[in-house]
Motif scaffolding. Structure first.
Motif, PDB file in Angstrom:
ATOM      1  N   LEU A 278      44.096  48.013  -5.401  1.00  0.00           N
ATOM      2  CA  LEU A 278      42.704  48.396  -5.171  1.00  0.00           C
ATOM      3  C   LEU A 278      41.757  47.829  -6.225  1.00  0.00           C
ATOM      4  CD1 LEU A 278      43.137  52.210  -4.331  1.00  0.00           C
ATOM      5  CD2 LEU A 278      43.074  50.269  -2.732  1.00  0.00           C
ATOM      6  N   THR A 279      40.510  47.623  -5.798  1.00  0.00           N
ATOM      7  CA  THR A 279      39.424  47.349  -6.740  1.00  0.00           C
ATOM      8  C   THR A 279      38.488  48.548  -6.853  1.00  0.00           C
ATOM      9  OG1 THR A 279      38.037  46.376  -4.996  1.00  0.00           O
ATOM     10  CG2 THR A 279      39.491  44.884  -6.214  1.00  0.00           C
ATOM     11  N   SER A 280      38.516  49.441  -5.852  1.00  0.00           N
ATOM     12  CA  SER A 280      37.645  50.615  -5.853  1.00  0.00           C
ATOM     13  C   SER A 280      38.412  51.814  -5.331  1.00  0.00           C
ATOM     14  CB  SER A 280      36.415  50.359  -4.980  1.00  0.00           C
ATOM     15  OG  SER A 280      35.615  51.517  -4.866  1.00  0.00           O
ATOM     16  N   LEU A 281      38.290  52.930  -6.062  1.00  0.00           N
ATOM     17  CA  LEU A 281      38.921  54.185  -5.663  1.00  0.00           C
ATOM     18  C   LEU A 281      37.843  55.266  -5.638  1.00  0.00           C
ATOM     19  CD1 LEU A 281      41.419  55.962  -5.069  1.00  0.00           C
ATOM     20  CD2 LEU A 281      41.718  56.186  -7.548  1.00  0.00           C
ATOM     21  N   ASP A 282      37.743  55.962  -4.510  1.00  0.00           N
ATOM     22  CA  ASP A 282      36.682  56.947  -4.320  1.00  0.00           C
ATOM     23  C   ASP A 282      37.292  58.307  -3.995  1.00  0.00           C
ATOM     24  OD1 ASP A 282      34.457  58.427  -3.623  1.00  0.00           O
ATOM     25  OD2 ASP A 282      33.520  56.815  -2.472  1.00  0.00           O
ATOM     26  N   LEU A 283      37.174  59.241  -4.944  1.00  0.00           N
ATOM     27  CA  LEU A 283      37.648  60.613  -4.763  1.00  0.00           C
ATOM     28  C   LEU A 283      36.467  61.579  -4.870  1.00  0.00           C
ATOM     29  CD1 LEU A 283      40.873  60.454  -7.013  1.00  0.00           C
ATOM     30  CD2 LEU A 283      40.687  59.998  -4.560  1.00  0.00           C
TER      31      LEU A 283
ATOM     32  N   VAL B 295      35.382  49.433 -16.246  1.00  0.00           N
ATOM     33  CA  VAL B 295      35.421  50.234 -15.027  1.00  0.00           C
ATOM     34  C   VAL B 295      34.149  51.076 -14.934  1.00  0.00           C
ATOM     35  CG1 VAL B 295      36.696  51.940 -13.670  1.00  0.00           C
ATOM     36  CG2 VAL B 295      37.932  50.368 -15.198  1.00  0.00           C
ATOM     37  N   GLU B 296      33.472  51.004 -13.808  1.00  0.00           N
ATOM     38  CA  GLU B 296      32.310  51.859 -13.565  1.00  0.00           C
ATOM     39  C   GLU B 296      32.808  53.229 -13.101  1.00  0.00           C
ATOM     40  OE1 GLU B 296      28.421  52.240 -10.588  1.00  0.00           O
ATOM     41  OE2 GLU B 296      29.636  50.409 -10.591  1.00  0.00           O
TER      42      GLU B 296
ATOM     43  N   LEU C 209      35.464  53.630 -10.120  1.00  0.00           N
ATOM     44  CA  LEU C 209      36.112  54.904  -9.832  1.00  0.00           C
ATOM     45  C   LEU C 209      34.996  55.911  -9.551  1.00  0.00           C
ATOM     46  CD1 LEU C 209      38.605  56.777  -9.706  1.00  0.00           C
ATOM     47  CD2 LEU C 209      38.307  57.162 -12.161  1.00  0.00           C
ATOM     48  N   ASP C 210      34.914  56.362  -8.316  1.00  0.00           N
ATOM     49  CA  ASP C 210      33.821  57.249  -7.906  1.00  0.00           C
ATOM     50  C   ASP C 210      34.336  58.684  -7.816  1.00  0.00           C
ATOM     51  OD1 ASP C 210      31.625  58.526  -6.837  1.00  0.00           O
ATOM     52  OD2 ASP C 210      31.231  56.981  -5.338  1.00  0.00           O
ATOM     53  N   LEU C 211      33.817  59.536  -8.688  1.00  0.00           N
ATOM     54  CA  LEU C 211      34.199  60.946  -8.726  1.00  0.00           C
ATOM     55  C   LEU C 211      32.964  61.840  -8.600  1.00  0.00           C
ATOM     56  CD1 LEU C 211      36.704  60.795 -11.738  1.00  0.00           C
ATOM     57  CD2 LEU C 211      37.223  60.500  -9.313  1.00  0.00           C
ATOM     58  N   HIS C 212      31.887  61.336  -8.043  1.00  0.00           N
ATOM     59  CA  HIS C 212      30.661  62.122  -8.025  1.00  0.00           C
ATOM     60  C   HIS C 212      30.795  63.326  -7.091  1.00  0.00           C
ATOM     61  CE1 HIS C 212      29.363  60.089  -4.241  1.00  0.00           C
ATOM     62  NE2 HIS C 212      28.537  61.107  -4.120  1.00  0.00           N
ATOM     63  N   HIS C 213      30.015  64.338  -7.352  1.00  0.00           N
ATOM     64  CA  HIS C 213      30.162  65.686  -6.798  1.00  0.00           C
ATOM     65  C   HIS C 213      31.539  66.219  -7.218  1.00  0.00           C
ATOM     66  CE1 HIS C 213      31.000  69.051  -4.101  1.00  0.00           C
ATOM     67  NE2 HIS C 213      29.704  69.139  -3.932  1.00  0.00           N
ATOM     68  N   ASN C 214      31.572  66.836  -8.385  1.00  0.00           N
ATOM     69  CA  ASN C 214      32.831  67.286  -8.979  1.00  0.00           C
ATOM     70  C   ASN C 214      32.610  68.591  -9.732  1.00  0.00           C
ATOM     71  OD1 ASN C 214      32.357  66.716 -12.034  1.00  0.00           O
ATOM     72  ND2 ASN C 214      31.655  64.860 -10.969  1.00  0.00           N
ATOM     73  N   PHE C 215      33.719  69.158 -10.217  1.00  0.00           N
ATOM     74  CA  PHE C 215      33.693  70.395 -11.008  1.00  0.00           C
ATOM     75  C   PHE C 215      34.413  70.156 -12.333  1.00  0.00           C
ATOM     76  CE2 PHE C 215      33.120  71.436  -6.621  1.00  0.00           C
ATOM     77  CZ  PHE C 215      32.191  72.477  -6.612  1.00  0.00           C
ATOM     78  N   VAL C 216      34.146  69.005 -12.919  1.00  0.00           N
ATOM     79  CA  VAL C 216      34.819  68.554 -14.128  1.00  0.00           C
ATOM     80  C   VAL C 216      33.989  68.947 -15.352  1.00  0.00           C
ATOM     81  CG1 VAL C 216      35.712  66.536 -15.360  1.00  0.00           C
ATOM     82  CG2 VAL C 216      35.834  66.635 -12.848  1.00  0.00           C
TER      83      VAL C 216
ATOM     84  N   THR D 131      42.671  50.704 -15.308  1.00  0.00           N
ATOM     85  CA  THR D 131      41.727  49.791 -15.954  1.00  0.00           C
ATOM     86  C   THR D 131      41.468  48.528 -15.136  1.00  0.00           C
ATOM     87  OG1 THR D 131      43.599  48.939 -17.250  1.00  0.00           O
ATOM     88  CG2 THR D 131      42.190  50.588 -18.292  1.00  0.00           C
ATOM     89  N   HIS D 132      42.260  48.283 -14.097  1.00  0.00           N
ATOM     90  CA  HIS D 132      42.027  47.111 -13.248  1.00  0.00           C
ATOM     91  C   HIS D 132      40.936  47.358 -12.215  1.00  0.00           C
ATOM     92  CE1 HIS D 132      44.611  49.673 -10.818  1.00  0.00           C
ATOM     93  NE2 HIS D 132      44.259  48.976  -9.747  1.00  0.00           N
ATOM     94  N   LEU D 133      40.545  48.637 -12.027  1.00  0.00           N
ATOM     95  CA  LEU D 133      39.531  48.957 -11.033  1.00  0.00           C
ATOM     96  C   LEU D 133      38.157  48.471 -11.473  1.00  0.00           C
ATOM     97  CD1 LEU D 133      40.474  52.671 -10.183  1.00  0.00           C
ATOM     98  CD2 LEU D 133      40.966  50.635  -8.788  1.00  0.00           C
ATOM     99  N   ALA D 134      37.345  48.106 -10.493  1.00  0.00           N
ATOM    100  CA  ALA D 134      35.938  47.830 -10.773  1.00  0.00           C
ATOM    101  C   ALA D 134      35.137  49.129 -10.755  1.00  0.00           C
ATOM    102  CB  ALA D 134      35.366  46.850  -9.752  1.00  0.00           C
TER     103      ALA D 134
END
Length: 318
Positions: free
Chosen positions: A239-244, A293-294, A269-276, A264-267
């Motif tokens: 993958l280049t993009s992972l969206d969770l 990585v963005e 990582l989308d984790l928006h809307h979270n409880f972190v 670290t190979h991803l361009a």
């Protein structure tokens, strides 16, 4: 801004609303736009049925030049499923010979809640159009997607407040050698989203979709479980993009990602809307952002507690 709004573009083409009968509106070239087709079931501006609009559309443009179609409201969505839309598309396959992208169910909240949109078995559209490159659906109620084979499909998208496990299993068993982008809003069990991590296993194992580069497993109440499975999933390496994003992701899920395989190979990582919490957010930013990585951790929410139970919610449910 609502997440569930009318599409502004499809397949890189701007959406253009096909006009009401009698409207004096110049039509663009057939292949220059994504044609949005919709009727008002409450007859606010016209008494035209969708089948009549469809026929008028095919007679008004060069069907062979049409590249993208966005289907909006076809009737009262909670009383009439998308089977009629699927059949109209299938019947027009000899005329829409250049069709590359289809989206069914482009309704926003003012027209219908996402759970009210009655879908159907949408795979006949893919069978009818072997050159189709992009296909999307909004609404998981009554949606069916038995396993298919399609050589050209590059993007497959499901937007739902509850995506049936049967659909996820059908996708996971499909042969889609050109698929580059898979996006699934898994939703919540209360609205039919009964998919499990086990249902995702063939996708996460890698190899099922050799061209896959962008994977979205989103809007899930089991987002922590999904993150834990993704942390060691072989598919991540391709993958280049992972969206969770959009789900009930907490410190537990992000900690699992931090303890798993390198990302670290991803361009992106989308984790928006979270409880972190902020300390854990800082840890994953510190682990990935120096490598370029963005990481999107925006829209952090606060859980709420009732009777000693902590509750987290997805961005889209009903």
């Amino acid at each position: 801004m609502s997440l569930v709004e009318h599409l502004q573009e499809l397949h890189g083409l701007p959406a253009f609303e096909f006009p009401l009968p009698g409207a004096q509106k110049e039509l663009p070239e057939a292949g220059a736009v994504a044609w949005r087709l919709a009727v008002d079931p409450y007859r606010g501006g016209s008494d035209e049925e969708f089948s009549d609009l469809w026929g008028r559309f095919l007679d008004s443009v060069d069907p062979a030049g049409v590249r993208a179609i966005v289907v909006g409201q076809w009737d009262e969505p909670y009383d009439n499923d998308s089977g009629v839309i699927v059949q109209l598309l299938v019947d027009a396959r000899e005329r829409l010979t250049g069709l590359q992208a289809v989206f069914i169910g482009d309704l926003e909240m003012e027209e219908a809640e996402i759970s009210w949109i009655e879908q159907s078995d949408v795979t006949p559209v893919l069978d009818a159009y072997p050159l189709l490159e992009e296909f999307g659906v909004r609404g998981g109620t009554a949606l069916r997607f038995p396993a298919i084979r399609h050589k050209r499909l590059r993007t497959l998208r499901f937007e739902a407040g509850g995506l049936p496990g049967e659909v996820v299993r059908g996708v996971a068993a499909s042969e889609l050698p050109a698929l580059e982008h898979l996006d699934m809003w898994l939703g919540v069990e209360g609205y039919g989203g009964d998919a499990t991590v086990a249902d995702l296993a063939p996708i996460l194992a890698g190899g099922q979709f050799p061209a896959l580069r962008r994977l979205g497993l989103r809007n899930s109440e089991i987002q922590d479980e999904i993150a834990a499975a993704v942390a060691s999933a072989p598919v991540v390496a391709q993958l280049t993009s992972l969206d969770l994003s959009l789900g009930a992701l907490s410190d537990e899920g992000v900690t699992a990602l931090l303890g798993g395989q390198p990302l670290t190979h991803l361009a992106r990582l989308d984790l928006h809307h979270n409880f972190v919490t902020e300390p854990v957010a800082q840890r994953i930013r510190g682990a990935l952002e120096p490598s370029g990585v963005e990481v999107d951790l925006s829209e952090t929410r606060e859980p709420w507690e009732h009777d000693g139970v902590v509750h987290r919610f997805t961005a889209v449910a009903e």
